[in-house]
Design an enzyme around this catalytic site. Sequence first.
Site, PDB file in Angstrom:
ATOM      1  N   ARG A   1       2.602  -6.417   8.994  1.00 62.48           N
ATOM      2  CA  ARG A   1       1.897  -5.257   9.548  1.00 62.48           C
ATOM      3  C   ARG A   1       2.504  -4.827  10.884  1.00 62.48           C
ATOM      4  NH1 ARG A   1      -4.107  -7.097   7.425  1.00 62.48           N
ATOM      5  NH2 ARG A   1      -4.192  -5.711   5.602  1.00 62.48           N
TER       6      ARG A   1
ATOM      7  N   HIS B   1      -1.995  -5.512   1.534  1.00 62.51           N
ATOM      8  CA  HIS B   1      -3.292  -6.158   1.336  1.00 62.51           C
ATOM      9  C   HIS B   1      -3.074  -7.632   1.026  1.00 62.51           C
ATOM     10  CE1 HIS B   1      -7.317  -7.024  -0.252  1.00 62.51           C
ATOM     11  NE2 HIS B   1      -6.705  -7.644  -1.244  1.00 62.51           N
TER      12      HIS B   1
ATOM     13  N   TYR C   1     -12.381  -1.876  -3.678  1.00 61.00           N
ATOM     14  CA  TYR C   1     -12.895  -2.106  -2.324  1.00 61.00           C
ATOM     15  C   TYR C   1     -14.415  -2.021  -2.238  1.00 61.00           C
ATOM     16  CZ  TYR C   1      -8.299  -2.231  -0.019  1.00 61.00           C
ATOM     17  OH  TYR C   1      -7.044  -2.596   0.429  1.00 61.00           O
TER      18      TYR C   1
ATOM     19  N   ARG D   1      -2.045 -14.282   4.565  1.00 62.63           N
ATOM     20  CA  ARG D   1      -2.764 -13.627   5.662  1.00 62.63           C
ATOM     21  C   ARG D   1      -2.001 -13.807   6.984  1.00 62.63           C
ATOM     22  NH1 ARG D   1      -7.171 -10.244   4.278  1.00 62.63           N
ATOM     23  NH2 ARG D   1      -7.525 -10.344   6.516  1.00 62.63           N
TER      24      ARG D   1
ATOM     25  N   ASN E   1      -2.034   0.320   6.671  1.00 62.29           N
ATOM     26  CA  ASN E   1      -1.475  -0.904   7.242  1.00 62.29           C
ATOM     27  C   ASN E   1      -0.606  -1.710   6.281  1.00 62.29           C
ATOM     28  OD1 ASN E   1      -3.539  -1.793   5.655  1.00 62.29           O
ATOM     29  ND2 ASN E   1      -4.648  -2.893   7.247  1.00 62.29           N
TER      30      ASN E   1
ATOM     31  N   GLU F   1      -9.881 -10.141  -7.566  1.00 59.28           N
ATOM     32  CA  GLU F   1      -8.897  -9.071  -7.394  1.00 59.28           C
ATOM     33  C   GLU F   1      -7.783  -9.171  -8.425  1.00 59.28           C
ATOM     34  OE1 GLU F   1      -9.733  -8.734  -2.578  1.00 59.28           O
ATOM     35  OE2 GLU F   1      -7.764  -9.372  -3.275  1.00 59.28           O
TER      36      GLU F   1
ATOM     37  N   LYS G   1       0.822  -1.205   0.000  1.00 59.64           N
ATOM     38  CA  LYS G   1       0.000   0.000   0.000  1.00 59.64           C
ATOM     39  C   LYS G   1       0.866   1.270   0.000  1.00 59.64           C
ATOM     40  CE  LYS G   1      -4.015  -2.210   2.233  1.00 59.64           C
ATOM     41  NZ  LYS G   1      -4.980  -2.104   3.363  1.00 59.64           N
TER      42      LYS G   1
ATOM     43  N   THR H   1      -5.403  -6.967  10.787  1.00 63.59           N
ATOM     44  CA  THR H   1      -5.646  -5.689  10.102  1.00 63.59           C
ATOM     45  C   THR H   1      -5.041  -4.518  10.878  1.00 63.59           C
ATOM     46  OG1 THR H   1      -7.738  -6.618   9.323  1.00 63.59           O
ATOM     47  CG2 THR H   1      -7.463  -4.226   9.126  1.00 63.59           C
TER      48      THR H   1
HETATM   49  N1  UDP Z   1      -9.717  -0.504   7.388  1.00 61.15           N
HETATM   50  C1  UDP Z   1      -9.822   0.696   8.102  1.00 61.15           C
HETATM   51  N2  UDP Z   1     -10.505   0.698   9.288  1.00 61.15           N
HETATM   52  C2  UDP Z   1     -11.107  -0.417   9.800  1.00 61.15           C
HETATM   53  C3  UDP Z   1     -11.011  -1.618   9.070  1.00 61.15           C
HETATM   54  C4  UDP Z   1     -10.311  -1.624   7.868  1.00 61.15           C
HETATM   55  O1  UDP Z   1      -9.292   1.718   7.674  1.00 61.15           O
HETATM   56  O2  UDP Z   1     -11.717  -0.353  10.866  1.00 61.15           O
HETATM   57  C5  UDP Z   1      -8.970  -0.515   6.117  1.00 61.15           C
HETATM   58  C6  UDP Z   1      -7.616  -1.194   6.249  1.00 61.15           C
HETATM   59  O3  UDP Z   1      -6.704  -0.528   5.364  1.00 61.15           O
HETATM   60  C7  UDP Z   1      -7.919  -2.592   5.775  1.00 61.15           C
HETATM   61  C8  UDP Z   1      -8.933  -2.337   4.662  1.00 61.15           C
HETATM   62  O4  UDP Z   1      -9.719  -1.260   5.154  1.00 61.15           O
HETATM   63  O5  UDP Z   1      -6.752  -3.264   5.332  1.00 61.15           O
HETATM   64  C9  UDP Z   1      -9.835  -3.503   4.309  1.00 61.15           C
HETATM   65  O6  UDP Z   1     -10.473  -3.951   5.491  1.00 61.15           O
HETATM   66  P1  UDP Z   1     -10.549  -5.510   5.818  1.00 61.15           P
HETATM   67  O7  UDP Z   1     -11.480  -5.667   6.974  1.00 61.15           O
HETATM   68  O8  UDP Z   1     -10.838  -6.271   4.570  1.00 61.15           O
HETATM   69  O9  UDP Z   1      -9.063  -5.818   6.358  1.00 61.15           O
HETATM   70  P2  UDP Z   1      -7.902  -6.719   5.727  1.00 61.15           P
HETATM   71  O10 UDP Z   1      -8.528  -7.841   4.959  1.00 61.15           O
HETATM   72  O11 UDP Z   1      -7.085  -5.798   4.831  1.00 61.15           O
HETATM   73  O12 UDP Z   1      -7.081  -7.189   6.898  1.00 61.15           O
HETATM   74 MG    MG Z   2      -9.954  -7.780   3.449  1.00 58.29          MG
END
Ligand code: UDP
Ligand code: MG
Length: 144
Positions: free
Chosen positions: A109, A122, A56, A92, A119, A133, A16, A98
Site C-alpha cells: 500500500r 485486499h 463487503y 496483512r 488502496n 471470501e 483492486k 489501510t
Molecule cells: N475504506 C475506506 N475508508 C475508510 C476505511 C476503509 O474507503 O475509512 C475502504 C478501503 O478500500 C479498505 C476497505 O474499505 O481497504 C475495507 O476496510 P477495512 O477496514 O476492512 O480495511 P482493510 O482490511 O482493507 O485494511
Molecule cells: Mg478488512
Amino acid sequence: MLDFIMEDEFTLIMIKPDAVKRGHTGAILKRIEEEGFRIRGMKYVSLTKAQAEMFYIVHKERPFFGELTQFMASGFIVAAVLERTNAVAHWRKVIGATDPAEAEDGTIRKLFAASKGENAVHGSDSRENAKLETSFFFNALELV
Ligand code: UDP
Ligand code: MG
C-alpha cells in the site's frame, strides 16, 4: 467443501481496480512470489456493484460503503487464494495499513496505493473470513 483453507495457511487477496489500472498487477504478483506464497487459485474478473456489496457486506453500515463498492465495481480486479505459513497475518504485514499514509515503507500500500479508499490490495483479516471470501470467488474445482 473448502475446509482445507480453515488451516491457518491460506488467505484471499485482491488486486483492486486502481492497481490493475495503473499497471501494478505484475509487480504485486512478483511480490507475492518473493514473499513465499504459493498461488492456489487466481482469477481476473470484474464485479458488479451488487457483487461488490455482497463481498463487503460486513461494512454495509459504514459511511464509506457506497464509495467502496462503487470503486470495487469500477474495473478489473485479480482475486487469488494464497498459501503460506501464517498466510493471513503475513499478507496483512506485506500490504501495510489501510491508509497508505500510515503504511510502513516497503509495504504494497505504501508503494502503490493512492488513498485510504483506493488502496491497491485486499487481504482477509482472519482465517474465518479467508474461508468465506474464498468461497465467494472460487469453487473447489478452481483451487489447486
Ligand atoms: N475504506 C475506506 N475508508 C475508510 C476505511 C476503509 O474507503 O475509512 C475502504 C478501503 O478500500 C479498505 C476497505 O474499505 O481497504 C475495507 O476496510 P477495512 O477496514 O476492512 O480495511 P482493510 O482490511 O482493507 O485494511
Ligand atoms: Mg478488512
